[in-house]
Write a protein that holds these residues in place. Structure first.
Motif, mmCIF file in Angstrom:
data_model
loop_
_atom_site.group_PDB
_atom_site.id
_atom_site.type_symbol
_atom_site.label_atom_id
_atom_site.label_comp_id
_atom_site.label_asym_id
_atom_site.label_seq_id
_atom_site.Cartn_x
_atom_site.Cartn_y
_atom_site.Cartn_z
ATOM 1 N N SER A 121 42.409 34.583 39.387
ATOM 2 C CA SER A 121 42.687 35.568 38.343
ATOM 3 C C SER A 121 43.713 36.590 38.820
ATOM 4 O O SER A 121 43.529 37.211 39.878
ATOM 5 C CB SER A 121 41.386 36.285 37.948
ATOM 6 N N ASN A 122 44.804 36.716 38.058
ATOM 7 C CA ASN A 122 45.777 37.787 38.307
ATOM 8 C C ASN A 122 46.198 37.808 39.770
ATOM 9 O O ASN A 122 46.098 38.824 40.463
ATOM 10 C CB ASN A 122 45.176 39.126 37.890
ATOM 11 N N THR A 123 46.690 36.681 40.214
ATOM 12 C CA THR A 123 47.045 36.512 41.616
ATOM 13 C C THR A 123 48.223 35.559 41.728
ATOM 14 O O THR A 123 48.729 35.058 40.727
ATOM 15 C CB THR A 123 45.838 35.999 42.427
ATOM 16 N N ALA A 124 48.648 35.319 42.954
ATOM 17 C CA ALA A 124 49.761 34.395 43.181
ATOM 18 C C ALA A 124 49.724 33.939 44.632
ATOM 19 O O ALA A 124 49.056 34.539 45.479
ATOM 20 C CB ALA A 124 51.099 35.050 42.866
ATOM 21 N N CYS A 209 43.685 29.215 36.262
ATOM 22 C CA CYS A 209 44.467 30.409 36.588
ATOM 23 C C CYS A 209 44.453 31.336 35.376
ATOM 24 O O CYS A 209 44.761 30.912 34.255
ATOM 25 C CB CYS A 209 45.903 30.031 36.944
ATOM 26 N N ALA A 211 45.712 35.043 33.685
ATOM 27 C CA ALA A 211 46.695 36.128 33.729
ATOM 28 C C ALA A 211 46.312 37.190 32.706
ATOM 29 O O ALA A 211 45.582 36.927 31.749
ATOM 30 C CB ALA A 211 48.093 35.600 33.432
ATOM 31 N N THR A 218 50.694 41.405 38.956
ATOM 32 C CA THR A 218 50.964 39.959 39.005
ATOM 33 C C THR A 218 51.136 39.485 37.562
ATOM 34 O O THR A 218 50.196 38.973 36.963
ATOM 35 C CB THR A 218 49.822 39.190 39.701
ATOM 36 N N VAL A 223 51.870 34.336 37.753
ATOM 37 C CA VAL A 223 50.673 33.489 37.739
ATOM 38 C C VAL A 223 51.049 32.058 37.357
ATOM 39 O O VAL A 223 50.561 31.087 37.947
ATOM 40 C CB VAL A 223 49.610 34.056 36.780
ATOM 41 N N THR A 235 45.768 27.079 32.716
ATOM 42 C CA THR A 235 46.111 28.497 32.677
ATOM 43 C C THR A 235 45.642 29.124 31.378
ATOM 44 O O THR A 235 45.652 28.492 30.325
ATOM 45 C CB THR A 235 47.628 28.723 32.813
#
Length: 269
Positions: A121-124, A209, A211, A218, A223, A235
């Motif tokens: 979540s809200n990452t990369a 995933c 966003a 992020t 994402v 996603t």
């Protein structure tokens, strides 16, 4: 058991649900927060996910957990692996937010035997630039986290949340600024030094995933870049949410998590 010694440090932990659960869902929180950010998500999720064991913990340098002698991404990953080993968790879904998502990717690369699924979540795979992190670290070491609290909260939360829920905003500001400077700065450096491109490409488990449409840390495009590296990743974007969609829209996040848990259960049957 509110505290567990894992990887030679004391971690603040909350475990709920059956010990013999088919799946364990572990929540890994973001930079400058503790596991209370998941409270509302859990309240909505528990009825939708019967038979799942839930684990929340404060990563080192945050909440009530120890700082440890060092704070590198490898330390965060090793802490989570040790915690799951102590809990006897064999089929674990890791829900990681922001740096928590990077810890999840790191665990999936280092200990694939523990990971049955990922929710990132809200990452990369890589967040920010070395110069950006160096500036942030220098500022908080010189002036404290409070010096950056306003711009951080603007990235964390949508404009609608900041304007509509001032009391909650003030509470999360307190959570942020009361994070130990050493824990915050050390985790900033851990993020700065992390590139999990190869880890993302090597994921073999079902992955979701998430966003936030108004995420200032992020953004959805970042994402999506990570998701494109992960074979078969799904996603979802939470409309009107910032960097912490589980706080702004816990019911929607719980719904997305429950659906992904069902997909993972099906893949294991």
């Amino acid at each position: 058991m509110p505290f567990i010694t894992a990887n030679d440090i004391t971690l603040h932990v909350r475990v709920t649900g059956p010990k013999d659960a088919a799946l364990t869902l572990v929540f890994v929180n973001s930079l400058g927060t503790d596991f209370r950010i998941w409270d509302e998500v859990l309240a909505h999720l528990a009825p939708k996910a019967p038979g799942v064991r839930f684990v929340c913990y404060d990563k080192r340098g945050h909440g009530l957990s120890d700082l440890g002698s060092s704070i590198a991404m490898a330390d965060h990953v090793a802490d989570l692996a040790a915690l799951l080993d102590l809990l006897g968790a064999e089929r674990t879904v890791v829900l990681g937010l922001s740096v928590g998502g990077q810890i999840a990717l790191g665990l999936s690369a280092a200990r694939p035997d523990l990971v049955a699924g990922l929710i990132l979540s809200n990452t990369a795979h890589k967040i920010g630039t070395p110069d950006m992190w160096a500036t942030r670290i220098r500022t908080i070491e010189d002036e404290g986290i409070e010096a950056l609290a306003t711009p951080i909260l603007e990235r964390w939360f949508s404009a609608g949340f900041r304007e509509g829920f001032p009391t909650q905003l003030a509470g999360y500001r307190n959570m942020l600024i009361r994070t130990p400077v050493e824990g915050y700065a050390g985790t900033c450096a851990a993020i700065r030094d992390t590139d999990f491109t190869l880890a993302a490409e090597s994921v073999t488990v079902p992955t979701l995933c998430i966003a936030g449409a108004e995420d200032g840390s992020t953004p959805p495009a970042l994402v999506a870049e990570m998701a494109a590296l992960i074979p078969g990743a799904a996603t979802e974007t939470v409309a009107k949410a910032g960097h912490l969609p589980g706080i702004e829209f816990p019911d929607e996040v719980a719904h997305l998590v429950a659906l992904h848990l069902d997909r993972i259960k099906e893949s294991l049957e």
